[in-house]
Each structure stands twice: as structure tokens, then as C-alpha cells.
Write an enzyme that holds these catalytic residues in place. Structure first.
Site, PDB file in Angstrom:
ATOM      1  N   HIS A  47       0.776  -1.239   0.000  1.00 24.71           N
ATOM      2  CA  HIS A  47       0.000   0.000   0.000  1.00 24.71           C
ATOM      3  C   HIS A  47       0.815   1.300   0.000  1.00 24.71           C
ATOM      4  CE1 HIS A  47      -3.525  -2.541   1.806  1.00 24.71           C
ATOM      5  NE2 HIS A  47      -3.374  -2.750   0.516  1.00 24.71           N
ATOM      6  N   ASP A  82      -0.954   2.040   7.195  1.00 25.27           N
ATOM      7  CA  ASP A  82       0.086   1.068   6.829  1.00 25.27           C
ATOM      8  C   ASP A  82       1.511   1.567   7.058  1.00 25.27           C
ATOM      9  OD1 ASP A  82      -1.468  -1.197   5.966  1.00 25.27           O
ATOM     10  OD2 ASP A  82      -2.152   0.031   4.289  1.00 25.27           O
TER      11      ASP A  82
END
Lengths: 398, 398
Positions: free
Chosen positions: B202, B297
């Protein structure tokens, strides 16, 4: 010094075409050397280069050759006009053939150009007395517009130039100003080297657009920059300024540079200044990742900035981050192939020693026992002495 | 243990909607807590959540509240279903109200979820005996499809789960399998924590597309990945695997995970595997940089992976590069706000001590004089003892 009778232009790209053609039109004797014969076949066939744009005419070349020796023989100025990653090759090619009194100019040096060029000459045991300078930028905005034909869109009004050591800059200026009155003296090669805006703008913007560049999407390189992305460029620029400051060089920020260089630029942030710069309008991003924005600006821009930072104790986490990302993206070790303090022969030197070196050609000894000078000092300093254009080191050569 | 009579679901996003509705439809008593009352107004008004997709029906909720105390009172299982950056807040909110015997499950923990949650409870002086577990991933593929309505597109067949310490995992499995037979025991929380593919995919992919995401361009997140960009993801994945290996965890690479998880995936490279994954087809990139792909993330993925790497002597230059770039892009200090060894209470521990801690709840003393155990050892270990669900540390609490 008399007006140079002959100039060698090394390279065959946009800049080399423009410079060879323009200098020939100015009345100089010009030879052009390039490693790859196929890239100069048209120039050889036509005997010169057709220049269009702000300069017009056919510049006849005395010699177009893929052999370095005849290109250099008895010229007074050697203009190196190649991507900075080719400076090492050019230095290796020139080393056996340079002659006493010649002036070499890197157009431009990027970060550490002269330091690398001189280091290679020293490695190769150069015996001739030459002077090596670097321009801060290429004087032309130009583009090859056809076979043996170049479009010169603009000629910069002022291009800073410095010699290693800086004490040689005045003598070099006397020569190169005959070619280009636009050259102005810079304090030293750290100033010309760290004034590298391309290293700030190019690799990072490619990284922020890797997927769409590789997918072949056409978009504006500068126009496509966004506030958040440009915020990162600004932070990288701050690292560059901090490194320069550690070496005593006060430098314009990228934003200040835009404001002072281009007309009509305005804005409080780098983003606003870039977006208000009409000169950037419509400039497209590279259509391939195999671009100088990476393969020139990382090894001869971000790598030496980060490495000089390390040497001076200035952290450059963002320059390092972009280099590391580029190493992984392209499966290259830019830390090894790029211009590090080690590769430039500066390993283990202090900021003061490097300043002494670029300013005077001597390195300071870190040991007090050597600081009195004398023979021991002389010998110890050989490895960091600027040798070109001087006689001192002869007899100590490798 | 009897069948749990009551479950608290903490959160009000896609996952919390799905879990609350589905568990209610399974016949459990379900309460839902969320910090922001406006986000649960529709759930309160309708008294539950309408589930559609692979499960259909109206799941009636016993309580929908913005007050944590009544949500937790006398439930047996607490399902935390929030972005990992909210785990700290949830732990702080829960600490005064958790009760003996309760099981807390983070769905999922991302990297270091239980370590952080437990550390916060310890900081807050938790007296209750609870057990805290983390799932490796959210069991649902789901999306809120309207007011108090959720579409469940899929339910994963197997979700690894681990408790801190690992010796508590069997007891926790007994309870949580009543809710979800899909839960399977993992070796320890390092296994569930480092099995974080999102941290690999991500943030870096957002970085490689910053300009066009910010410009609002619509493009496929996975479909838009290119060979060079994916090469970087592969290198980051290698760093993750190396960190895991240093902690004795053999882990599937991202490529192997794609091959074993999705049907029809094939290819020699990560790029080929991603592009052959039909489950990724058409998934769009975030339309704003203000996305969980960065703000979850990075601090709860790349930061703890890099920090655990440092602790184990495993270099993670690319994880660090992406974190540093994100810090500069978003003007945030993810190294401070994220899950570092320091923030997780692991500072100064060796790999062996951490393994002992996650496996048994005890830390090994670095000093030989303490290794014989006894009172001095007991006291010294308080700061790294796993305290929840155990009585040992009571009396040593802060």
C-alpha cells in the site's frame, strides 16, 4: 593569452551539437569527438552542423571524429558536453592525450564533476599541466531538430563557472570568456556543484510518477506536480541547502532560484512558484523510465549531495531515501557507481580539508605534526593534491 | 467455557458493521461501541444492521453506544474492528473497564497490534485479567452499502490468530472459534504481525503515484502497477521476510501468498502474479492521499517492521526510505507516532528476549545475575512481563 585557435567539443547530444555549431559560427576552429561513430555520421557527412533558433547558420567543423587523440591535439579548450555519468569515461579517454596548458570545461559538472574528472586524471597518472573547470549549467536551451541540425531556443545570460582549485579560476575565465562572455566566476567547485536544482526536481518527481511513466501516460512534468509531492521536493531542497551551508556555501533555495531566474514566477511555496513558471508550461514527463532524470541525477546529484552531507555530519535522510528507492526500482547500486566522497578521492577528509583542497589545491593534514609543512607534509598530501595545471606533484605520481 | 452470551464490537466502519450484523445473525448478543455518536446514529435508530451479500438478514444489536463502559460490561469477547492507528485510543478507552476473563481480539492487529494494545493497558495500570489476541487479517471482504447496511462480499476461509503470550492462544481459540470457526492458531504474535502484505503493497504504491492520486486521476490500484514499480515492492517484501526470519518466523513472500491465497494466480514475478489476480481487477486507487494506505500502513506496518529489523540487526533501507518519504510528504513524524520497539515497550530487548516474551510472557534478563530467577528477577522483569490474564505482576503495577 591569445584567442584560442581551436576548441574540442566532446559529445554528440543536444548540447554538443549546439555548442559546436555556435562556436564555429563565432569563428573558432572546432573539432568534435564522440565515442560512437554512428552518432556523428551525419555531422561527418555534412562537415558541420546547421543551427537554427536564436542563432542561425551552418557551423563548419574542422574535424568530426571517433578518435580522441586528434580531437585534442593542440586545441586550447576542451568543452565536455555529455551527461555527467559519462564524465568518468571522458576523463579516462582524455587522460593519455591532454597537453600542457589546455583548459577543460565540463558543461555542466553536476555535483562533483570536476572533483571526479580530476580524480580520474590523477588515477591515470596524468603528466600534462591542465586546468579543469565546471559550469553550473549548460549555457543552451536546445534540441537536435534533424540530422546534423540543432534548434537553439535560448542562451543563458549568466553561467557560473569554477576551477579546481579556485585559485585557477581567474586564469580559466580569461580563456573561456573569449568563447562565452556569459561565464561568471563562482567561489569554488562546491558552489557550482551544490547548485544542482535538477537533483532536487528530477529523480523524486520520477519516483512519484513511476507507474504512469512506465505505462506510457503522457503528462506535464512540472504541471503535473501537486502540493504534497512538491512539499517533498522542498524538504529535499532543504537537505541540499544544509549540506552547502556546512561547506560555507550560502545558496538560493529552489524556490528562490525560480523567483530570481524566471520572469513572472510568484508564490509563497515551491509548488506555487513552479506552477506560475510559464517556462515550464507544457514540458512533458519522460516517456520512459530509462531517463537522465534518474541515471544522471541520482549518481551525480543526490548521491554526492548525501555523501558530502555524511562527511560534514549533515543528515540527508530524504536524499538517501530517494537513492535507495531508485537502487531497488532499477536494480542498480548508485551508491557504488555514483559520486561518493570515496569515489571522488575525498574519503576521510574533514570539511576544512575539503575547503582548503577546492580553494587552494592543498589538503590540510589532520595530524599537527605535519601542519608545519615541509617535505613530510608535501609527500603526505600527494593523494589529495590538485595536480592539474601545476607541477608540484610531479615525481610523486602513481 | 460456555458459549459467550455477549460480544462487544468496537468500531463503526465497514468491518464493524459486517461483524456486528453477522454475529447478531449467528445468534450472539452483540453490542456496538463507537467514539463518534454521529457515525452510529443510523445503527441506533434502526436498532441493528442490514446485511447483504453472502450473508443476508437484519442483525439486531442489543446496544449501540458512544459510551465504552456499558458496551464492555459483562461481555465475554471484545472484537476491536478499527484501523490499527486507533488501537492505542481503544486500549486507553478500554483499560478502566475491562473485566476479568474477557478476551479482546484485534481484527486485524497489523504489525504489533497486540504488543501496542497490551503495552497501553500496562501503562494504564490494568488490574483485570484479560487475554488479548490479534487476527492476521479482517475475516470479511465488505463495504458499507447504505445507512446501517453492509455488503459482505466474502468471508475468508482461514484467519490466523495469536495471543500474547502464545501459551494463551489455545484458551482464546476455544472462545473465539465459537464465533468464527475460521480462526486458526498462529505460532505467536510475531507471525500474525509480520504477515502484513498491506504494509508491502500500500504505502509504496501510493508513493509511486502521489501526483496522480492528488490530482484526482482515476486508475486501477493493482492493475496500474508496472514491472519496475513492482520490483520495488518485491525488494521491500524481502526486507519484511528477513526481519521475520530473524525472529524465527518463516513466512510466505507476497508472491507466494498470492499464489496460495487466490485462485488462478500465476507468474514468475510479483508483477505477473498481481496482474493475473482476478480478485484485484478493477480495484481503484484511493481518490485522495488522506488514505489508510498511508496513515494506517506506515505507522502500523513499515515503521514496526523497520524498528523490529533494527532491533534484530536486519537492515531495512527501503522500508525506512518509504517511511521517510511519507514523513516529508505528509509532514508527519511516523517514527514517533508509529509502532517502534520503544513505543511497544520492547526497547533494549534482544531477539531472544522478545521471543521469550511473546511465547511465554516472560522476558529474559540480560544480566546473568538475574537469570537464576527469584525475587530480584521477578521485580526486574515487571516492565516486560505480559500481565493480562495473569496475576503475577499484581503488586508491581505502575
Amino acid at each position: 593569452m591569445d584567442k584560442p585557435v581551436a576548441i574540442a567539443v566532446l559529445g554528440a547530444g543536444n548540447g554538443a551539437h549546439a555548442m559546436a555549431g555556435h562556436l564555429a559560427l563565432k569563428g573558432f576552429t572546432v573539432r568534435l569527438y564522440n565515442k560512437f561513430a554512428d552518432e556523428i555520421a551525419q555531422l561527418r557527412e555534412q562537415g558541420g552542423v546547421t543551427v537554427e533558433g536564436v542563432v542561425e547558420g551552418f557551423g563548419r567543423l574542422e574535424l568530426v571524429t571517433a578518435h580522441i587523440a586528434p580531437a585534442l591535439d593542440e586545441v586550447q579548450v576542451v568543452m565536455v558536453v555529455v551527461p555527467a555519468f559519462a564524465h568518468r569515461f571522458m576523463a579516462e579517454a582524455c587522460a593519455p592525450h591532454l597537453q600542457d596548458g589546455q583548459v577543460v570545461v565540463l558543461n555542466p559538472g553536476r555535483t562533483g564533476g570536476v572533483l571526479e574528472f580530476a580524480n580520474v586524471l590523477r588515477e591515470k597518472g596524468l603528466a600534462a599541466q591542465v586546468k579543469i573547470a565546471e559550469a553550473q549549467t549548460l549555457i543552451y536551451a536546445c534540441r537536435i531538430s534533424g540530422p546534423a541540425r540543432v534548434m537553439i531556443q535560448g542562451i543563458k545570460k549568466r553561467v557560473p563557472l569554477a576551477t579546481l582549485p579556485a585559485t585557477d579560476t581567474p586564469a580559466v575565465m580569461e580563456v573561456v570568456r573569449l568563447l562565452y562572455p556569459e561565464f561568471t566566476p563562482a567561489a569554488n567547485v562546491l558552489e557550482t556543484s551544490l547548485d544542482n536544482i535538477g537533483a532536487v526536481f528530477h529523480p523524486t518527481t520520477v519516483v512519484l510518477n513511476v507507474n504512469r511513466i512506465e505505462a506510457g501516460e503522457v503528462f506535464d512534468f512540472y504541471g503535473g506536480m501537486t502540493p504534497t509531492g512538491t512539499h517533498l521536493l522542498e524538504a529535499i531542497d532543504q537537505e541540499r541547502l544544509a549540506v552547502a551551508q556546512a561547506f560555507g556555501v550560502e545558496m538560493e533555495s529552489a524556490r528562490e532560484w525560480l523567483l530570481s531566474t524566471y520572469e513572472g514566477v510568484h508564490g509563497e511555496t515551491l509548488y506555487e512558484c513552479i506552477q506560475s513558471n510559464l517556462a515550464y508550461a507544457g514540458i512533458k514527463a519522460p516517456t520512459s523510465l530509462n531517463a537522465r532524470y534518474i541515471f544522471e541525477d541520482v549518481p551525480t546529484g543526490l548521491v554526492p549531495i548525501a555523501s558530502l552531507g555524511s562527511l560534514a555530519g549533515v543528515p540527508t535522510p530524504l536524499c538517501r531515501a530517494i537513492v535507495n528507492v531508485c537502487c531497488a526500482l532499477f536494480d542498480r547500486d548508485f551508491w557504488t557507481e555514483g559520486r561518493t566522497a570515496e569515489n571522488l578521492g575525498l574519503s576521510g577528509m574533514s570539511v576544512e580539508e575539503i575547503l582548503e583542497f577546492v580553494n587552494t589545491g592543498d589538503g590540510l593534514s589532520p595530524e599537527p605534526s605535519f601542519q608545519a609543512g615541509g617535505r613530510a607534509h608535501e609527500q603526505r598530501q600527494t593523494h589529495i593534491r590538485c595536480s592539474w595545471g601545476r607541477t608540484r606533484w610531479q615525481g610523486h605520481g602513481r
